[in-house]
Design an enzyme around this catalytic site. Structure first.
Site, PDB file in Angstrom:
ATOM      1  N   LYS A 106       0.810  -1.232   0.000  1.00 31.26           N
ATOM      2  CA  LYS A 106       0.000   0.000   0.000  1.00 31.26           C
ATOM      3  C   LYS A 106       0.841   1.279   0.000  1.00 31.26           C
ATOM      4  CE  LYS A 106      -4.259  -1.852   2.008  1.00 31.26           C
ATOM      5  NZ  LYS A 106      -5.314  -1.647   3.004  1.00 31.26           N
ATOM      6  N   ASP A 162     -10.540   2.693   2.035  1.00 32.02           N
ATOM      7  CA  ASP A 162     -10.721   2.045   3.343  1.00 32.02           C
ATOM      8  C   ASP A 162     -11.559   2.892   4.299  1.00 32.02           C
ATOM      9  OD1 ASP A 162      -9.392  -0.340   2.800  1.00 32.02           O
ATOM     10  OD2 ASP A 162      -7.435   0.461   3.373  1.00 32.02           O
TER      11      ASP A 162
END
Ligand code: ATR
Length: 278
Positions: free
Chosen positions: A71, A107
């Site tokens: 990420k 997210d």
């Protein structure tokens, strides 16, 4: 539907990636909406990340989800970032547009949508929240809760420096709480969130005395294996409303699917049951 030679392509980059539920989740949506597309697990070693992304883009991929440990590498590689990716300093969704990599982070969206769907009456502005943990996942939860208007966000982490760093980054409403004081910090809460890995299958349960927690406080856990973590089991037993962590995974997948395949997909019980039956 079996993909044709012209199928729209996407996938999830991770190392390892075989436990990812994303191929199952996106595959279900592709089937449900009759889309000529494919979503693949893409096991890529950290050292190969950049070359793999470039090769897949050259092969016509429309984009990717990015999971551990990539990420931050995705954040560094993308040509442009959305506001959420910038604040969280990590990218979990890449959209390829005319060869450019647009980095997003869904997210925080996934966390907020999961609470909205799981407990529609809950309002962030109604009182303080306590966040346990200060890792990568916690950053997305902080961004979501601040956007939702939480008036005070208490953060407790075993390694206090990481909680302090979160407070420094996100400022204002965050208040660092000593890890040893986490039980006392449950007093007066409107929301309790676990973002530590405690309670995950194979890990010890979260050691937290809930005696001070008001009975109406919403409790949520981003761990979803098991679905009912020891924290959620205990909260339910004492009458607190709870929201499990699976919905965060399901909802965070929506923006990527829409960008790559052109349909805004729905999260419902059929999808949950299908993903859980893996
Ligand atoms: P993620 O990206 O999933 O949040 P992470 O960055 O490794 O993963 O963070 C894991 C979180 O679980 C951290 O808050 C970690 O606390 P530390 O910052 O002190 O490492 C927390 N955690 C893991 N094991 C723990 C334990 N045994 N007791 C307390 N906290 C723990």
């Amino acid at each position: 539907m079996i993909p044709s030679g012209a199928a729209k392509l996407a996938g999830v980059l991770g190392w390892p990636v075989e436990h990812s539920l994303s191929p199952r989740l996106h595959g279900h949506w592709l089937e449900r909406y009759g889309i000529d597309g494919a979503y693949l697990p893409l096991p890529v070693r950290p050292a190969d990340f950049t070359a793999a992304v470039k090769g897949l883009v050259a092969a016509g991929f429309r984009g990717f989800n990015v999971t551990l440990p990539h990420k931050e590498a995705a954040y560094a590689l993308c040509d442009a970032l959305d506001d959420s990716a910038r604040r969280i300093a990590a990218v979990n969704t890449i959209v390829v547009e005319e060869g450019r990599l647009l980095g997003r982070n869904s997210d925080a969206f996934g966390f907020a949508e999961n609470l909205r769907a799981g407990c529609p009456t809950w309002r962030a502005a109604a009182g303080p929240a306590l966040l346990l943990g200060a890792g990568g996942a916690a950053r997305a939860v902080v961004a979501a809760l601040l956007d939702l208007g939480v008036p005070e966000l208490r953060v407790a982490n075993r390694t206090e420096a990481r909680a302090a760093s979160l407070a420094e980054t996100f400022g204002g409403a965050l208040r660092v709480v000593d890890w040893q004081e986490r039980a006392a910090a449950c007093a007066g809460l409107n929301l309790l969130v676990n973002t530590t890995s405690l309670g995950l299958a194979g890990q010890p349960p979260l050691d937290l005395d809930l005696a001070a927690l008001p009975p109406e406080t919403l409790v949520t856990d981003i761990v979803y294996k098991p679905l009912q973590t020891p924290l959620l089991v205990e909260a339910t037993a004492r009458g607190n409303p709870t929201v499990d962590g699976l919905g965060m995974l399901l909802h965070q997948a929506r923006p990527g699917f829409e960008a790559w395949f052109g349909v805004a997909p729905e999260v419902d019980e059929t999808l949950r049951a299908f993903v859980l039956s893996a």
